[in-house]
Scaffold this motif. Structure first.
Motif, mmCIF file in Angstrom:
data_model
loop_
_atom_site.group_PDB
_atom_site.id
_atom_site.type_symbol
_atom_site.label_atom_id
_atom_site.label_comp_id
_atom_site.label_asym_id
_atom_site.label_seq_id
_atom_site.Cartn_x
_atom_site.Cartn_y
_atom_site.Cartn_z
ATOM 1 N N ILE A 38 0.123 -3.909 -16.008
ATOM 2 C CA ILE A 38 -0.171 -3.024 -14.878
ATOM 3 C C ILE A 38 0.847 -1.897 -14.821
ATOM 4 C CG2 ILE A 38 -0.215 -2.890 -12.350
ATOM 5 C CD1 ILE A 38 -1.356 -5.683 -12.292
ATOM 6 N N GLY A 39 2.107 -2.232 -15.082
ATOM 7 C CA GLY A 39 3.150 -1.205 -15.079
ATOM 8 C C GLY A 39 2.869 -0.100 -16.076
ATOM 9 N N PHE A 102 5.748 -6.564 0.043
ATOM 10 C CA PHE A 102 5.321 -5.582 1.043
ATOM 11 C C PHE A 102 5.645 -4.165 0.590
ATOM 12 C CE2 PHE A 102 6.580 -2.983 4.735
ATOM 13 C CZ PHE A 102 5.365 -2.903 5.391
ATOM 14 N N VAL A 103 6.882 -3.939 0.156
ATOM 15 C CA VAL A 103 7.312 -2.603 -0.257
ATOM 16 C C VAL A 103 6.589 -2.154 -1.524
ATOM 17 C CG1 VAL A 103 9.267 -1.232 -1.069
ATOM 18 C CG2 VAL A 103 9.566 -2.806 0.839
ATOM 19 N N ALA A 104 6.544 -3.018 -2.533
ATOM 20 C CA ALA A 104 5.925 -2.644 -3.811
ATOM 21 C C ALA A 104 4.448 -2.305 -3.631
ATOM 22 C CB ALA A 104 6.093 -3.775 -4.828
ATOM 23 N N ALA A 105 3.731 -3.148 -2.894
ATOM 24 C CA ALA A 105 2.293 -2.920 -2.696
ATOM 25 C C ALA A 105 2.045 -1.693 -1.826
ATOM 26 C CB ALA A 105 1.652 -4.158 -2.060
ATOM 27 N N THR A 106 2.865 -1.516 -0.784
ATOM 28 C CA THR A 106 2.708 -0.345 0.088
ATOM 29 C C THR A 106 2.854 0.942 -0.706
ATOM 30 O OG1 THR A 106 3.510 -1.509 2.052
ATOM 31 C CG2 THR A 106 3.652 0.883 2.072
ATOM 32 N N LEU A 107 3.875 1.007 -1.538
ATOM 33 C CA LEU A 107 4.102 2.224 -2.334
ATOM 34 C C LEU A 107 2.954 2.466 -3.304
ATOM 35 C CD1 LEU A 107 7.916 1.884 -3.062
ATOM 36 C CD2 LEU A 107 6.814 3.563 -1.598
ATOM 37 N N LEU A 108 2.506 1.420 -3.971
ATOM 38 C CA LEU A 108 1.443 1.587 -4.967
ATOM 39 C C LEU A 108 0.134 2.019 -4.313
ATOM 40 C CD1 LEU A 108 0.634 1.377 -7.929
ATOM 41 C CD2 LEU A 108 -0.011 -1.002 -7.507
ATOM 42 N N ILE A 143 -4.796 -8.778 -5.773
ATOM 43 C CA ILE A 143 -4.898 -10.154 -6.261
ATOM 44 C C ILE A 143 -3.715 -10.470 -7.178
ATOM 45 C CG2 ILE A 143 -6.226 -11.742 -7.717
ATOM 46 C CD1 ILE A 143 -8.772 -10.362 -6.745
ATOM 47 N N ILE A 144 -3.470 -9.566 -8.131
ATOM 48 C CA ILE A 144 -2.371 -9.769 -9.081
ATOM 49 C C ILE A 144 -1.025 -9.701 -8.364
ATOM 50 C CG2 ILE A 144 -1.267 -8.922 -11.173
ATOM 51 C CD1 ILE A 144 -4.038 -10.116 -11.603
ATOM 52 N N PHE A 145 -0.873 -8.710 -7.494
ATOM 53 C CA PHE A 145 0.396 -8.557 -6.788
ATOM 54 C C PHE A 145 0.694 -9.784 -5.929
ATOM 55 C CE2 PHE A 145 0.661 -4.249 -8.085
ATOM 56 C CZ PHE A 145 1.961 -3.839 -7.823
ATOM 57 N N ALA A 146 -0.306 -10.259 -5.187
ATOM 58 C CA ALA A 146 -0.080 -11.396 -4.301
ATOM 59 C C ALA A 146 0.198 -12.666 -5.093
ATOM 60 C CB ALA A 146 -1.286 -11.601 -3.391
ATOM 61 N N ALA A 147 -0.474 -12.817 -6.239
ATOM 62 C CA ALA A 147 -0.232 -13.983 -7.080
ATOM 63 C C ALA A 147 1.186 -13.994 -7.613
ATOM 64 C CB ALA A 147 -1.226 -14.009 -8.237
ATOM 65 N N THR A 148 1.769 -12.799 -7.730
ATOM 66 C CA THR A 148 3.119 -12.673 -8.285
ATOM 67 C C THR A 148 4.186 -12.558 -7.203
ATOM 68 O OG1 THR A 148 2.176 -11.530 -10.190
ATOM 69 C CG2 THR A 148 4.561 -11.361 -9.883
ATOM 70 N N LEU A 149 3.910 -11.741 -6.182
ATOM 71 C CA LEU A 149 4.926 -11.410 -5.181
ATOM 72 C C LEU A 149 4.704 -12.055 -3.819
ATOM 73 C CD1 LEU A 149 5.327 -7.612 -6.025
ATOM 74 C CD2 LEU A 149 6.757 -9.516 -6.778
ATOM 75 N N GLY A 202 5.769 2.431 -11.911
ATOM 76 C CA GLY A 202 5.467 1.761 -13.164
ATOM 77 C C GLY A 202 6.723 1.310 -13.893
ATOM 78 N N LEU A 203 7.741 2.158 -13.901
ATOM 79 C CA LEU A 203 9.007 1.795 -14.543
ATOM 80 C C LEU A 203 9.661 0.621 -13.823
ATOM 81 C CD1 LEU A 203 10.462 5.360 -15.259
ATOM 82 C CD2 LEU A 203 9.493 3.760 -16.910
ATOM 83 N N ASN A 204 9.560 0.607 -12.492
ATOM 84 C CA ASN A 204 10.094 -0.537 -11.735
ATOM 85 C C ASN A 204 9.363 -1.826 -12.103
ATOM 86 O OD1 ASN A 204 11.982 1.015 -10.400
ATOM 87 N ND2 ASN A 204 10.762 1.260 -8.540
ATOM 88 N N LEU A 205 8.052 -1.732 -12.269
ATOM 89 C CA LEU A 205 7.267 -2.915 -12.631
ATOM 90 C C LEU A 205 7.634 -3.431 -14.019
ATOM 91 C CD1 LEU A 205 3.718 -1.904 -11.293
ATOM 92 C CD2 LEU A 205 5.288 -3.597 -10.324
ATOM 93 N N LEU A 206 8.080 -2.528 -14.877
ATOM 94 C CA LEU A 206 8.476 -2.922 -16.226
ATOM 95 C C LEU A 206 9.894 -3.500 -16.268
ATOM 96 C CD1 LEU A 206 7.057 0.024 -18.384
ATOM 97 C CD2 LEU A 206 6.154 -2.296 -18.163
#
Length: 236
Positions: A38-39, A102-108, A143-149, A202-206
């Motif tokens: 995803i990143g 919360f922060v990661a999903a809000t920004l995305l 779905i992916i974000f919640a499964a992870t974060l 994206g860089l943060n996700l990586l």
């Protein structure tokens, strides 16, 4: 109904996060691979958006000034505090992943061309097709974000609805006095600024050295002001 697309978007995030929480048995290796995939996709999306700018100097100035204001106001820190406050209210152990999710999903979900253009379409033409498309994408992403974060992703629906709803409502008034040429330039430059922020996400996700993307959010408002000044100066 001006807010129809925004409401559907918020509901899609909540449903996607709810499903994601129930898929948390996914192995850590699979989660890591999916998040990095995803990143990479987010970076490509960001590059595509960034290249849509017509006046890149305005983009650079907006990001620089936005970064100064964001760091001064500590926007990312405050977003993390909001997530931590929700976490405490839910009686979860401090230091969990709720704030991060919360922060990661809000920004995305908030920083992007589709959020802005879709909300403007809802306000200007009562056309919700862009936001409905975004709802599908955000639903699968949550779905992916919640499964992870974790469950923090679900709460990102609140700022998404507030942000897009505010733009849609404001658009109903803006259209009455803003020339179309100015509006087109505002959308293109905001898209470019948002695209660069998306690259940072994206860089943060990586797992690269963390970029405080939330502290760049004032750049969006500064972009609007600079475009208005530029448009007035050159009489677009």
């Amino acid at each position: 109904m001006v807010l129809f697309g925004t409401i559907v978007n918020g509901v899609a995030i909540v449903i996607g996060a709810w499903l994601g929480i129930r898929l948390r048995r996914i192995s850590s290796d699979m989660k890591e691979t999916v998040m990095k995939a995803i990143g990479l996709a987010v970076i490509v999306l960001g590059i595509t958006m960034a290249l849509e700018g017509q006046q890149f100097l305005l983009v650079i100035i907006s990001l620089a000034l936005g970064g100064v204001l964001g760091e001064r106001w500590n926007i990312e820190g405050k977003l993390n505090e909001v997530g931590s406050w929700i976490e405490r209210k839910m009686k979860r152990k401090s230091g969990g992943t709720l704030a991060e999710g919360f922060v990661a999903a809000t920004l995305l979900f908030v920083v992007g061309a589709m959020a802005i253009i879709g909300a403007l379409d809802s306000g200007f033409r009562n056309d919700h097709s862009v936001l409905l498309t975004k709802s599908v994408l955000d639903g699968f992403s949550s779905i992916i974000f919640a499964a992870t974060l974790g469950i923090g992703v679900m709460f990102s629906a609140i700022p998404v609805v507030l942000y897009q709803g505010s733009i849609a409502l404001a658009a109903t008034f803006i259209i009455r006095w803003l020339p179309e040429a100015w509006l087109d330039l505002i959308i293109s430059e905001i898209t470019a600024v948002g695209g660069i922020m998306i690259i940072g996400i994206g860089l943060n996700l990586l797992g690269m050295p963390k970029i405080r993307i939330a502290n760049l959010l004032p750049a969006i408002l500064i972009t609007v002001l600079l475009v208005l000044i530029y448009s007035q100066w050159f009489a677009l």
